[in-house]
Design an enzyme around this catalytic site. Sequence first.
Site, short mmCIF file in Angstrom:
data_model
loop_
_atom_site.label_atom_id
_atom_site.label_comp_id
_atom_site.label_asym_id
_atom_site.label_seq_id
_atom_site.Cartn_x
_atom_site.Cartn_y
_atom_site.Cartn_z
N SER A 293 1.09 -1.19 -0.09
CA SER A 293 0.00 0.22 0.23
C SER A 293 0.63 1.21 0.03
O SER A 293 1.36 1.02 -1.20
CB SER A 293 -1.32 -0.09 1.36
OG SER A 293 -1.91 1.27 1.10
N ASP A 304 10.12 5.60 -10.07
CA ASP A 304 9.91 5.85 -11.74
C ASP A 304 10.80 7.56 -11.25
O ASP A 304 11.06 7.95 -12.63
CB ASP A 304 8.84 6.45 -11.51
CG ASP A 304 7.52 5.22 -11.27
OD1 ASP A 304 8.16 3.65 -12.00
OD2 ASP A 304 6.70 5.55 -11.56
N LYS A 318 -1.18 -4.19 -3.06
CA LYS A 318 -2.00 -3.94 -2.47
C LYS A 318 -1.85 -2.10 -3.00
O LYS A 318 -1.29 -1.16 -3.14
CB LYS A 318 -2.16 -3.74 -0.82
CG LYS A 318 -3.06 -3.64 -0.38
CD LYS A 318 -4.02 -2.39 -0.34
CE LYS A 318 -5.11 -1.85 0.36
NZ LYS A 318 -5.67 -0.85 0.39
#
Length: 538
Positions: A293, A304, A318
């Site tokens: 999460s 990224d 998740k």
Amino acid sequence: MNKKTTMRIVAASMLAVIAAIPLSARMSNADSFTPGQKLMYAMRIIENFYVDSVNTDSLTQEAIVSMLKTLDPHSIYSNPKETQELTQPLEGHFSGIGIQFSIIRDTVSVVQTTANGPSQKAGILPGDRIIYVNDTIFTRPKMANTDVLKTLRGPKGSKVALKVKRAGTPELIDFRLVRDDIPIYSVDASYMVDPEVGYIRISRFAEDTPNEVSKAVAKLKKKGMKHLILDLEDNTGGYLGAAHALASQFLKKGDLVVYTKGLNQPRVDLTVEDEANNGIDRVVVMVNQYSASASEILSGALQDYDRAVIVGRRTFGKGLVQRPFPFPDGSMIRLTSARYYTPSGRLIQKPYQKGKGEEYELDMLNRMKHGELFSADSIHFDESQKTYTLRNRRTVYGGGGIMPDKFVPVDTNTYTTYYRDVVAKGVLNRYVQDYVEKNRKSILAKFPTEDDFATGFDSAPMLEGLIEAASADSIKRNDEQIAISEPVLKAMMKGIVERDVYPNGTYMRAVNHLDPVFNEARRIIATPAEYRRLLGDK
């Protein structure tokens, strides 16, 4: 009573039930009879015609739970008590007496007192054992942590009386405490790994987590930190806002941290609002299969933007957004309303089938069976989920967790049945508890600070005492297995002693060197060329 009379009574009862249903639900056209009206109608029928009495509250809860189970693995209903237990750790505080405790031989023993909390102010010390609470004996077999929490926590301002046994004091000591707000910390550990590398472990993403991390960073920078290892292993997540704010401490103003979207929810972007200025150069993030999460939001964003090297194993996956819908009675539905996507567009959520919760729960077992925890070659990516990092255009994949830049397999080399039994049966905890009680003063005299202890204390002499304690608890001595597990047993004993003796002591400093993920993170952050290569820097 004849048949006609019986039929008239039944018919009258049915009319009474139907009359209780809104007119719109009684329209003859079946197309206008909505599923919601049908559910309400069924409830009325059960209430009025079931053979026995019915607990409508329980029936309603079961209906809601069953409905949510057909949707996805993370939409849930919680009753008022469960709702409080779910939200309290993330809100950052609760009301209580301010102790960390362990249950040793059916007795609650104080491990630490919270700084400036009621227990510390009253003079309760680590090692004290709580014998009575409000004149009721508080030692009993098979006492659970939940029993202790239920008794010691309570409304702010409420009073509680304790009788405590202290080593070296023959009589019980009386304490009168007033419960107060107690902070719940999410930064489990922060310390300097070497003169330039700091380490911070985050256990959850709570309201105050970004502030806690900022304080830890400031403290470590005063000690010379230039680079940071951020440990998110086993961190199952928490508040989205905390992940957003924490990522903002490492990214540039305007950078996208995460976005969400769903069928009934338009895309929502969360971006960095202020320029990061923490002055940290290299960052390595530790993750494993239980990092989930909010942990995946943070590690995915840093990956990224090529801001950090991610080390460990593929994360949990998740990536479903739960929106809370509270009820007046304190219960709540947490309904999945959207999905999380990383800045490059990767879907974090791993695949699932609606109504197939059992298969979803078996995912970790399946990963182990397929060898994923031991070899990166066992992980196969869906090429349709391929995308690229935003600065250096490295290949990354979505569709199920965050794949680290550097894979580290699980290490089971020190695991034995002897180790398992000594830990699982509580022998190690009890032995160290007794050791600390007898040696606390001498430890502090020899090692005044936790840094002194970390560099100077040797737990090797404790090992034979642990083996004797295990034998007394019917765990047979096995020298071959003891030799295999000796490093981890010694590290655990040292970590527990440091945690129990020093206010700022951390268990992690003693055991981290046994974690292959930590060791790889430390190697990479100390090797600038390797760090740059993994990030794809030219």
